[in-house]
Design an enzyme around this catalytic site. Structure first.
Site, short mmCIF file in Angstrom:
data_model
loop_
_atom_site.label_atom_id
_atom_site.label_comp_id
_atom_site.label_asym_id
_atom_site.label_seq_id
_atom_site.Cartn_x
_atom_site.Cartn_y
_atom_site.Cartn_z
N LYS A 23 22.28 -16.26 -4.56
CA LYS A 23 21.15 -16.74 -3.76
C LYS A 23 20.61 -17.97 -4.47
O LYS A 23 20.18 -17.90 -5.62
CB LYS A 23 20.07 -15.67 -3.63
CG LYS A 23 18.95 -16.15 -2.71
CD LYS A 23 17.72 -15.28 -2.76
CE LYS A 23 16.50 -16.16 -2.51
NZ LYS A 23 15.24 -15.45 -2.72
N ASN A 58 10.58 -8.79 -1.35
CA ASN A 58 10.38 -8.18 -2.65
C ASN A 58 8.92 -7.79 -2.85
O ASN A 58 8.58 -6.61 -2.90
CB ASN A 58 10.83 -9.17 -3.75
CG ASN A 58 10.88 -8.53 -5.13
OD1 ASN A 58 10.30 -7.49 -5.38
ND2 ASN A 58 11.56 -9.16 -6.05
N THR A 59 8.03 -8.80 -2.89
CA THR A 59 6.63 -8.53 -3.21
C THR A 59 6.00 -7.49 -2.29
O THR A 59 5.26 -6.61 -2.75
CB THR A 59 5.81 -9.83 -3.16
OG1 THR A 59 6.51 -10.82 -3.90
CG2 THR A 59 4.44 -9.64 -3.76
N GLY A 116 6.05 -14.67 -1.71
CA GLY A 116 4.97 -13.82 -2.20
C GLY A 116 3.67 -13.92 -1.42
O GLY A 116 2.68 -13.28 -1.77
N ALA A 127 11.66 -14.44 2.22
CA ALA A 127 10.34 -14.79 1.65
C ALA A 127 9.23 -14.83 2.69
O ALA A 127 9.43 -15.21 3.83
CB ALA A 127 10.38 -16.12 0.92
N GLY A 128 8.06 -14.40 2.24
CA GLY A 128 6.83 -14.53 3.02
C GLY A 128 6.46 -13.32 3.85
O GLY A 128 5.38 -13.29 4.43
#
Lengths: 331, 257
Positions: free
Chosen positions: B96, B206-207, B157, B184-185
């Site tokens: 990635k 992830n977050t 994040g 993301a996001g």
């Protein structure tokens, strides 16, 4: 008198030695280094006795067992400062503060004026914060020194040797408190690298540990008195314990600067690095195989959890109880 | 499911491995979500002397596809070096690719991204580039040899969800045959469902999971949302319209004057 050897003279080993001695054992402490010093993870610790703040990311036993720590250290070393913990965040990261509040307990939300009353040198910088009034901190080096002196005075023998705990089991009961050095025999132990700074900054006075929340770079500053501050700490999934990277220093110093720009003028006294010993759930373990007891995995909670772990080791030996931190892989 | 460089994934959930309260909780999140790809970022410092191997072993033991990540790289050179290290550590051609161009928003440097993607594909890597919804950049990444694209939903994040649904829809429409992953996001499962309903092939997050109060439960919630969105997209959703259309026939129904 029961004879017990303890391998490892860091915070875990010394606490276990203290409790076993208090319960009447004849204790020998063996460490590959003479005396306490930078070879031990606990030398670089923050020394925060902050069970409620740790609840933000740690599991329930840390919060519960950690509440034993402040009284224990006060009785054994008279080195505890009970001034609480202040948690703040920059205005744009306020969401971090509300998240922290949701995950923790035993705090009050304080206004900007109250932040200023607690910490005059943070005046005007934060318009809200969380104050954990029941928390405490200590100076790790002072506390370890006093603990060791007390043990020597009580007849505990200290020996310098790179010992194999298994060999000592022939002499009798042996407690392996070597921290990450026990990785050679404990397969599920891993290192979590931490980097810290010790600064001298006469222009800033803080009365208690202050945690600055940030989504990427959380930081804590612990005042050691006389203008000395400990800044910590990075958390990196690595057992590497010799190099401090420029990036980590940059992050720690930027965060300190955000707390109070006067830290920009601080003198850097020490840069520290070590690997915290941790099991996969970041909780400590006590394991027993015949005469060999392993007490390890204190992670970032050495001073916070070592008293409870030492108590459980002693209860297992003297009262035949099964400690809650003992897991199924024990023989 | 769509083919990612010859690998067919059993679902569209990819999970990151950072920021969990503990590795044990991370393992639980993977178990409960059945996520089939784990991204892992390498710090150069731990790659050099294999000091991170105990943590990497936990990731390998998840038994899922490992997608190493050049997270935090700010230059082409850094990203390429990290990719090589990752290939050695994890024994996979997948990478990635992140080249960060803006410190505050962690927005990709798309110029560096295209350059690094070309270097890495020429070197045999199978690149998953973290990009924006920009169609021109997407085209250049495909020219550079990428066979998968990972447009952002919102800054890393941030948990803001799909910031530019129009741009993402148009990306889906322009590249109907390219596997597209929203990376993301994302903050909530409903946003993951929305992405899947729009026809994206997978989401990577992830977050939102790692920083939830109960990461394993949140991972399971995301898995449900991804599954729902995937089913919905395949089921050909109805078109929205302005006027009411009763679902029961009114013809012949008695009514009062």
């Amino acid at each position: 008198m029961m004879q017990i050897s303890i391998i490892g003279g860091g915070v875990a080993g010394l606490c276990v030695a203290r409790v076993l001695r208090d319960r009447g054992a004849d204790v020998l402490v063996v460490d590959r280094h003479d005396g306490i010093g930078p070879h031990a993870c606990s030398w670089w610790a923050g020394g925060m006795l902050a069970p409620f703040c740790e609840g933000e990311s740690a599991e329930e036993p840390v919060v519960r067992l950690g509440q034993e720590a402040a009284d224990w250290w006060q009785v054994k070393t008279d080195a505890v400062n009970r001034c609480g913990t202040l948690v703040v965040s920059p205005a744009r990261d306020k969401a971090e503060l509300s998240r922290f509040g949701r995950r923790t307990s035993h705090f009050e939300t304080v206004s900007g004026a109250e932040v200023e009353a607690l910490e005059p040198d943070l005046a005007g910088r934060f318009n809200t914060g969380l104050f954990f009034k029941d928390e405490a901190h200590l100076s790790p080096r002072l506390a370890l020194g006093r603990l060791r002196d007390g043990l020597v005075a009580d007849g505990v023998t200290f020996k310098t040797e790179d010992a194999d705990p298994k060999l000592y089991t022939r002499e009798g009961l042996t407690v392996d408190c070597r921290g990450f050095a026990a990785r050679d025999t404990i397969n599920d132990l891993r290192g979590v690298k931490g980097e810290i700074l010790i600064l001298s900054c006469k222009d800033v006075v803080l009365n208690r540990p202050v945690r600055l929340l940030h989504p990427r770079i959380p930081l804590y500053v612990v005042p050691r008195g006389d203008g000395i501050f400990m800044l910590g700490a990075t958390m990196i999934e690595s057992s590497q314990k010799t190099h401090v990277t420029a990036r980590s220093l940059l992050e720690l110093l930027s965060a300190a600067y955000a707390l109070n720009p006067a830290f920009g003028e601080a003198e850097v006294l020490e840069i520290g690095v070590d690997a915290r010993p941790a099991f996969p759930d970041n909780l400590p373990r006590i394991r027993r195989d015949g005469n060999l007891i392993c007490a390890n995995g204190l992670f970032r909670h050495g001073f916070l959890l070592a008293p409870a772990m030492a108590r459980m080791v002693a209860e297992m030996i003297f009262d035949n109880t099964k400690p809650e931190m003992m897991d199924e892989t024990s023989a | 499911m769509r083919d990612f460089y010859g690998t067919t994934l059993k679902n569209g959930l990819m999970l990151g491995t950072a920021q969990y309260p503990s590795p044990a909780i991370m393992v639980e999140a993977f178990k409960r979500s059945a996520a089939c790809v784990a991204t892992v970022s390498l710090r150069r410092e731990s790659g050099n002397d294999r000091a991170g191997q105990d943590f990497w072993a936990i990731i390998r033991d998840l038994g899922v596809h490992v997608l190493p990540n050049t997270a935090g790289c700010h230059s082409v050179k850094e990203a390429v070096t990290t990719a090589h290290m990752a290939r050695e550590v994890f024994g996979t051609k997948w990478i990635k690719l992140e080249v960060i161009g803006e410190e505050d928003t962690l927005q990709p440097d798309v110029f560096g991204l295209v350059e690094a993607a070309r270097i890495l594909t020429d070197d045999g890597f199978q690149v998953f580039p973290y990009t924006t919804e920009d169609l021109v950049v997407a085209g250049k990444l495909l020219d550079a040899g990428c066979e998968v694209l990972m447009p952002w939903g919102a800054p890393i994040g941030s948990g803001l969800g799909l910031n530019n649904p129009y741009g993402l829809k148009s990306m889906r429409a322009h590249f109907p045959d390219v596997p597209l992953v929203i990376d993301a996001g994302l903050g909530l499962p409903s946003q993951a469902a929305q992405a899947m309903e729009m026809g994206f092939d997978a989401v990577l997050l992830n977050t939102a999971v790692a920083k939830a109060g109960d990461p394993a439960a949140m991972a399971e919630a995301f898995a449900g949302a991804v599954h729902a969105g995937h089913l919905a997209a395949a089921a050909d959703p109805m078109e929205p319209r302005d006027m009411a259309a009763p679902s029961t026939p009114v013809l012949g129904k008695a009514f009062l004057l």
